[in-house]
Motif scaffolding. Structure first.
Motif, mmCIF file in Angstrom:
data_model
loop_
_atom_site.group_PDB
_atom_site.id
_atom_site.type_symbol
_atom_site.label_atom_id
_atom_site.label_comp_id
_atom_site.label_asym_id
_atom_site.label_seq_id
_atom_site.Cartn_x
_atom_site.Cartn_y
_atom_site.Cartn_z
ATOM 1 N N ARG A 152 86.082 -6.100 84.867
ATOM 2 C CA ARG A 152 86.959 -5.585 86.006
ATOM 3 C C ARG A 152 88.701 -5.585 85.126
ATOM 4 N NH1 ARG A 152 85.463 -10.089 90.579
ATOM 5 N NH2 ARG A 152 83.361 -9.619 90.947
ATOM 6 N N GLY A 153 89.200 -4.767 86.086
ATOM 7 C CA GLY A 153 90.744 -4.345 86.029
ATOM 8 C C GLY A 153 91.215 -3.769 84.725
ATOM 9 N N ILE A 154 90.007 -3.064 84.435
ATOM 10 C CA ILE A 154 90.000 -1.477 83.560
ATOM 11 C C ILE A 154 90.901 -0.705 83.734
ATOM 12 C CG2 ILE A 154 88.895 0.309 81.579
ATOM 13 C CD1 ILE A 154 86.910 -1.758 81.796
ATOM 14 N N ASP A 155 91.347 -0.357 83.070
ATOM 15 C CA ASP A 155 92.999 1.107 83.504
ATOM 16 C C ASP A 155 93.788 1.595 82.923
ATOM 17 O OD1 ASP A 155 94.395 2.953 85.902
ATOM 18 O OD2 ASP A 155 94.905 0.733 87.346
ATOM 19 N N ASP A 156 94.166 2.738 83.260
ATOM 20 C CA ASP A 156 95.129 3.532 82.625
ATOM 21 C C ASP A 156 95.919 2.768 81.752
ATOM 22 O OD1 ASP A 156 96.683 5.508 80.809
ATOM 23 O OD2 ASP A 156 97.484 6.806 82.471
ATOM 24 N N SER A 157 96.106 2.640 80.488
ATOM 25 C CA SER A 157 96.894 2.149 79.409
ATOM 26 C C SER A 157 98.072 1.491 79.821
ATOM 27 C CB SER A 157 96.771 2.127 78.221
ATOM 28 O OG SER A 157 97.196 3.131 77.947
ATOM 29 N N LYS A 158 98.656 3.164 80.548
ATOM 30 C CA LYS A 158 100.023 3.294 80.815
ATOM 31 C C LYS A 158 99.955 2.336 82.505
ATOM 32 C CE LYS A 158 99.686 8.089 80.554
ATOM 33 N NZ LYS A 158 97.976 7.734 79.879
ATOM 34 N N ARG A 159 98.921 2.309 82.748
ATOM 35 C CA ARG A 159 99.748 1.407 84.477
ATOM 36 C C ARG A 159 99.607 -0.342 84.204
ATOM 37 N NH1 ARG A 159 95.152 5.140 87.490
ATOM 38 N NH2 ARG A 159 95.883 6.743 86.957
ATOM 39 N N LEU A 160 99.216 -0.642 83.384
ATOM 40 C CA LEU A 160 99.053 -2.048 82.956
ATOM 41 C C LEU A 160 100.430 -2.941 81.532
ATOM 42 C CD1 LEU A 160 94.918 -1.563 81.983
ATOM 43 C CD2 LEU A 160 96.216 -2.782 83.707
ATOM 44 N N THR A 161 100.400 -4.309 82.476
ATOM 45 C CA THR A 161 101.293 -4.568 81.739
ATOM 46 C C THR A 161 100.808 -4.791 80.548
ATOM 47 O OG1 THR A 161 101.263 -6.867 82.414
ATOM 48 C CG2 THR A 161 102.230 -5.823 83.481
ATOM 49 N N ALA A 162 101.986 -5.524 79.231
ATOM 50 C CA ALA A 162 101.096 -6.015 77.590
ATOM 51 C C ALA A 162 99.907 -6.575 77.758
ATOM 52 C CB ALA A 162 101.840 -5.979 76.519
ATOM 53 N N GLU A 163 100.215 -8.111 78.590
ATOM 54 C CA GLU A 163 99.341 -8.998 78.883
ATOM 55 C C GLU A 163 98.108 -8.224 79.341
ATOM 56 O OE1 GLU A 163 101.201 -11.489 80.941
ATOM 57 O OE2 GLU A 163 103.071 -12.136 79.434
ATOM 58 N N GLU A 164 98.095 -8.044 80.099
ATOM 59 C CA GLU A 164 97.049 -7.471 80.993
ATOM 60 C C GLU A 164 96.306 -6.410 79.690
ATOM 61 O OE1 GLU A 164 98.823 -6.800 85.452
ATOM 62 O OE2 GLU A 164 98.280 -5.240 84.220
ATOM 63 N N ARG A 165 96.818 -5.747 78.724
ATOM 64 C CA ARG A 165 96.647 -4.793 78.305
ATOM 65 C C ARG A 165 95.258 -6.117 76.581
ATOM 66 N NH1 ARG A 165 100.730 -1.246 78.537
ATOM 67 N NH2 ARG A 165 101.963 -2.002 76.433
#
Length: 290
Positions: free
Chosen positions: A102-115
């Motif tokens: 869950r939570g997969i999104d365009d990497s540019k929309r995510l924070t470094a911790e989320e990535r």
């Protein structure tokens, strides 16, 4: 504008409920579902401007292929086309339909911790491959060709060869299987979004390692992109071995700090004198009738 009043009035004998259904069906359905978030100002109590939340990428295209019997389906993306330094990293991912994090999104929309968290989950549940195109390859082939080379190699390097590949951008890959290019695919196709996360996290880690090898440029902060801090360090220190030689700011810094490495540009419009020697001698018979 003249409006047809009869269109807004219900026909004779028709109930108001039927008229309402007809009016609702006549309205065009939106092409993409969006969520409008409206917040209120705590001081004035007035509503602030609405914020349209962009829908996250979906697994819809992959499921459509699965229903047609096409499987495995991969998504691939790259990270690092724009920076002035470092490699470009490509990743290919085949998601498990039964274990999609869950939570997969365009990497540019995510924070470094989320990535970072999603990187571990994707690698634990999906088939993943990563290919790095070095700085020397970028200098030799140019950034576009190096990126396409890395993307193709990432698809070939997957543990299981896909039957269909989605790639982010407008350029299709020369792969043995079908390849579909999707512009903005990292925000539309879930497999591409997963690949964008893997490529981004891998490259960020590589740039942090290069920062220890070449301190002073701040690679660990800006990851090689042309931010003011990087441009200032480039002008002050000159290019490192990890900088891409033919990118304009790098070439300017090299001309400043290492002018002997810059080949002079030939003037194509300059005129040079060429001496022509004629060795053949022509004897003229004076007695000949001229």
């Amino acid at each position: 504008m003249i409006r047809d009043k009869s269109a807004s009035k219900p026909a004779k004998g028709a109930s108001k409920k039927d008229a309402a259904k007809k009016a609702a069906s006549s309205k065009a359905a939106p092409s993409k579902a969006v969520k409008i978030v409206v917040s209120k100002d705590e001081d004035s109590g007035k509503a602030k401007k609405g914020i349209i939340a962009i829908a996250p990428p979906s697994f819809r295209r992959e499921r459509a292929l699965i229903k047609r019997g096409v499987w495995p389906v991969a998504g691939c993306d790259e990270a690092g086309r724009g920076p002035l330094a470092g490699p470009v990293v490509a990743a290919a991912v085949i998601l498990d339909p039964d274990r999609i994090p869950r939570g997969i999104d365009d990497s540019k929309r995510l924070t470094a911790e989320e990535r970072e968290k999603l990187f571990d989950k994707i690698c634990a549940t999906a088939q993943v491959s990563v290919v790095v195109a070095s700085r020397s390859r970028i200098d030799r082939d140019n950034i576009l060709r190096a990126s396409l080379w890395a993307l193709k190699r990432a698809v070939v390097a997957l543990p299981e060869q896909p039957r269909h590949v989605f790639v982010d951008g407008r350029d299709r890959l020369d792969t043995p299987c079908d390849c579909e290019a999707v512009i903005g695919g990292d925000g539309i196709v879930l497999s591409i979004a997963a690949a964008s996360i893997v490529a981004k996290v891998t490259r960020d880690r590589l740039m942090c390692a290069l920062a220890q090898d070449c301190p002073g440029y701040g690679f660990e902060q800006h990851k090689g992109y042309a931010v003011p801090e990087h441009l200032d360090a480039l002008d002050r220190l000159g290019p490192s071995v990890h900088h891409r030689s033919f990118f304009a700011p790098v070439a300017a810094a090299r001309a400043k700090h290492m002018p002997w490495t810059v080949e002079p540009v030939r003037d194509l419009f300059s005129v040079t004198e060429v001496e022509v020697q004629v060795e053949a001698q022509i004897e003229i018979d004076a007695s000949a009738n001229l």
